[in-house]
Design a protein around this motif. Structure first.
Motif, PDB file in Angstrom:
ATOM      1  N   LEU A   7       0.811  -1.219   0.000  1.00  0.00           N
ATOM      2  CA  LEU A   7       0.000   0.000   0.000  1.00  0.00           C
ATOM      3  C   LEU A   7       0.844   1.267   0.000  1.00  0.00           C
ATOM      4  O   LEU A   7       0.358   2.328  -0.380  1.00  0.00           O
ATOM      5  CB  LEU A   7      -0.951   0.013   1.194  1.00  0.00           C
ATOM      6  CG  LEU A   7      -2.048  -1.051   1.168  1.00  0.00           C
ATOM      7  CD1 LEU A   7      -2.881  -0.994   2.431  1.00  0.00           C
ATOM      8  CD2 LEU A   7      -2.925  -0.903  -0.061  1.00  0.00           C
ATOM      9  N   LYS A   9       3.000   2.177  -1.998  1.00  0.00           N
ATOM     10  CA  LYS A   9       3.127   2.686  -3.363  1.00  0.00           C
ATOM     11  C   LYS A   9       1.883   3.456  -3.810  1.00  0.00           C
ATOM     12  O   LYS A   9       1.900   4.099  -4.844  1.00  0.00           O
ATOM     13  CB  LYS A   9       3.342   1.527  -4.340  1.00  0.00           C
ATOM     14  CG  LYS A   9       4.573   0.702  -4.055  1.00  0.00           C
ATOM     15  CD  LYS A   9       4.611  -0.482  -4.994  1.00  0.00           C
ATOM     16  CE  LYS A   9       5.650  -1.496  -4.583  1.00  0.00           C
ATOM     17  NZ  LYS A   9       5.573  -2.722  -5.361  1.00  0.00           N
ATOM     18  N   HIS A  10       0.810   3.376  -3.048  1.00  0.00           N
ATOM     19  CA  HIS A  10      -0.480   3.912  -3.491  1.00  0.00           C
ATOM     20  C   HIS A  10      -1.088   4.895  -2.489  1.00  0.00           C
ATOM     21  O   HIS A  10      -2.300   5.036  -2.422  1.00  0.00           O
ATOM     22  CB  HIS A  10      -1.454   2.755  -3.725  1.00  0.00           C
ATOM     23  CG  HIS A  10      -0.928   1.727  -4.667  1.00  0.00           C
ATOM     24  ND1 HIS A  10      -0.962   1.882  -6.033  1.00  0.00           N
ATOM     25  CD2 HIS A  10      -0.310   0.539  -4.438  1.00  0.00           C
ATOM     26  CE1 HIS A  10      -0.405   0.824  -6.606  1.00  0.00           C
ATOM     27  NE2 HIS A  10      -0.002   0.000  -5.665  1.00  0.00           N
ATOM     28  N   GLU A  13      -3.614   7.624  -3.784  1.00  0.00           N
ATOM     29  CA  GLU A  13      -4.801   7.177  -4.500  1.00  0.00           C
ATOM     30  C   GLU A  13      -5.934   6.879  -3.528  1.00  0.00           C
ATOM     31  O   GLU A  13      -5.695   6.511  -2.384  1.00  0.00           O
ATOM     32  CB  GLU A  13      -4.491   5.896  -5.283  1.00  0.00           C
ATOM     33  CG  GLU A  13      -3.430   6.063  -6.340  1.00  0.00           C
ATOM     34  CD  GLU A  13      -3.041   4.742  -6.977  1.00  0.00           C
ATOM     35  OE1 GLU A  13      -3.648   3.707  -6.648  1.00  0.00           O
ATOM     36  OE2 GLU A  13      -2.112   4.752  -7.798  1.00  0.00           O
ATOM     37  N   GLU A  17      -9.499   3.939  -6.638  1.00  0.00           N
ATOM     38  CA  GLU A  17      -8.455   4.001  -7.658  1.00  0.00           C
ATOM     39  C   GLU A  17      -7.466   2.847  -7.499  1.00  0.00           C
ATOM     40  O   GLU A  17      -7.019   2.261  -8.483  1.00  0.00           O
ATOM     41  CB  GLU A  17      -7.716   5.336  -7.590  1.00  0.00           C
ATOM     42  CG  GLU A  17      -8.531   6.521  -8.033  1.00  0.00           C
ATOM     43  CD  GLU A  17      -7.857   7.842  -7.719  1.00  0.00           C
ATOM     44  OE1 GLU A  17      -8.091   8.784  -8.495  1.00  0.00           O
ATOM     45  OE2 GLU A  17      -7.101   7.932  -6.728  1.00  0.00           O
ATOM     46  N   TYR A  18      -7.137   2.530  -6.256  1.00  0.00           N
ATOM     47  CA  TYR A  18      -6.217   1.431  -5.987  1.00  0.00           C
ATOM     48  C   TYR A  18      -6.793   0.100  -6.486  1.00  0.00           C
ATOM     49  O   TYR A  18      -6.114  -0.665  -7.173  1.00  0.00           O
ATOM     50  CB  TYR A  18      -5.918   1.350  -4.489  1.00  0.00           C
ATOM     51  CG  TYR A  18      -5.282   0.047  -4.084  1.00  0.00           C
ATOM     52  CD1 TYR A  18      -3.973  -0.242  -4.456  1.00  0.00           C
ATOM     53  CD2 TYR A  18      -5.984  -0.900  -3.348  1.00  0.00           C
ATOM     54  CE1 TYR A  18      -3.388  -1.447  -4.099  1.00  0.00           C
ATOM     55  CE2 TYR A  18      -5.406  -2.095  -2.983  1.00  0.00           C
ATOM     56  CZ  TYR A  18      -4.114  -2.370  -3.371  1.00  0.00           C
ATOM     57  OH  TYR A  18      -3.540  -3.557  -3.034  1.00  0.00           O
ATOM     58  N   TRP A  21      -6.747  -0.005 -10.270  1.00  0.00           N
ATOM     59  CA  TRP A  21      -5.391  -0.267 -10.761  1.00  0.00           C
ATOM     60  C   TRP A  21      -5.041  -1.741 -10.582  1.00  0.00           C
ATOM     61  O   TRP A  21      -4.532  -2.378 -11.503  1.00  0.00           O
ATOM     62  CB  TRP A  21      -4.379   0.594 -10.000  1.00  0.00           C
ATOM     63  CG  TRP A  21      -2.974   0.148 -10.270  1.00  0.00           C
ATOM     64  CD1 TRP A  21      -2.195   0.505 -11.327  1.00  0.00           C
ATOM     65  CD2 TRP A  21      -2.200  -0.778  -9.495  1.00  0.00           C
ATOM     66  NE1 TRP A  21      -0.980  -0.141 -11.259  1.00  0.00           N
ATOM     67  CE2 TRP A  21      -0.958  -0.933 -10.128  1.00  0.00           C
ATOM     68  CE3 TRP A  21      -2.433  -1.493  -8.316  1.00  0.00           C
ATOM     69  CZ2 TRP A  21       0.038  -1.768  -9.649  1.00  0.00           C
ATOM     70  CZ3 TRP A  21      -1.434  -2.321  -7.837  1.00  0.00           C
ATOM     71  CH2 TRP A  21      -0.219  -2.448  -8.492  1.00  0.00           C
ATOM     72  N   ARG A  22      -5.333  -2.285  -9.404  1.00  0.00           N
ATOM     73  CA  ARG A  22      -4.919  -3.639  -9.074  1.00  0.00           C
ATOM     74  C   ARG A  22      -5.532  -4.683 -10.011  1.00  0.00           C
ATOM     75  O   ARG A  22      -4.865  -5.633 -10.399  1.00  0.00           O
ATOM     76  CB  ARG A  22      -5.283  -3.949  -7.624  1.00  0.00           C
ATOM     77  CG  ARG A  22      -4.800  -5.293  -7.161  1.00  0.00           C
ATOM     78  CD  ARG A  22      -4.964  -5.468  -5.684  1.00  0.00           C
ATOM     79  NE  ARG A  22      -4.614  -6.812  -5.301  1.00  0.00           N
ATOM     80  CZ  ARG A  22      -4.539  -7.239  -4.053  1.00  0.00           C
ATOM     81  NH1 ARG A  22      -4.785  -6.410  -3.057  1.00  0.00           N
ATOM     82  NH2 ARG A  22      -4.233  -8.488  -3.780  1.00  0.00           N
ATOM     83  N   GLU A  30      -0.822  -7.481  -7.889  1.00  0.00           N
ATOM     84  CA  GLU A  30       0.054  -7.696  -6.738  1.00  0.00           C
ATOM     85  C   GLU A  30       0.425  -9.159  -6.578  1.00  0.00           C
ATOM     86  O   GLU A  30       1.530  -9.464  -6.144  1.00  0.00           O
ATOM     87  CB  GLU A  30      -0.591  -7.135  -5.488  1.00  0.00           C
ATOM     88  CG  GLU A  30      -0.623  -5.628  -5.579  1.00  0.00           C
ATOM     89  CD  GLU A  30      -1.121  -4.956  -4.332  1.00  0.00           C
ATOM     90  OE1 GLU A  30      -1.557  -5.630  -3.408  1.00  0.00           O
ATOM     91  OE2 GLU A  30      -1.055  -3.723  -4.306  1.00  0.00           O
TER      92      GLU A  30
END
Length: 107
Positions: A7, A9-10, A13, A17-18, A21-22, A30
């Protein structure tokens, strides 16, 4: 408990949004970053071997797989669209998951 090391890295966001993206690629990004999903040198060498298969028309193809472009669901598994090295997109073929695993494309 689940680890939250990823987390960091995010932080800028939103949770929405996370999550987008994932899972935007259809795979869990991940889980793909885990050590057991990374390709070893031996696996990479197997992936660069010349493969001999029959296409959908029954023609024999000897070529190296450049990339997997897409997948489609069959009754019990998946088939993946294969882009062949030095061939145009119109020569792409679908190959079953089990066959690709035999060719060294398990990851």
């Amino acid at each position: 408990q689940h680890a939250f090391h990823h987390l960091e890295k995010h932080l800028d966001e939103s949770p929405n949004e996370y999550i987008q993206w994932r899972y935007s690629s259809g795979e869990d990004r991940e889980s793909l970053e885990s050590e057991d999903k990374k390709i070893t040198k031996d696996e990479e060498a197997n992936m660069q071997k010349v493969q001999v298969i029959r296409d959908e028309e029954g023609n024999v193809i000897k070529a190296i797989i450049e990339a997997l472009r897409s997948r489609r669901k069959t009754k019990r598994s998946y088939e993946y669209e294969v882009k062949w090295l030095n061939k145009s997109e119109e020569h792409n073929t679908y190959i079953g998951r089990e066959k690709l695993e035999e060719m060294g494309w398990a990851k």
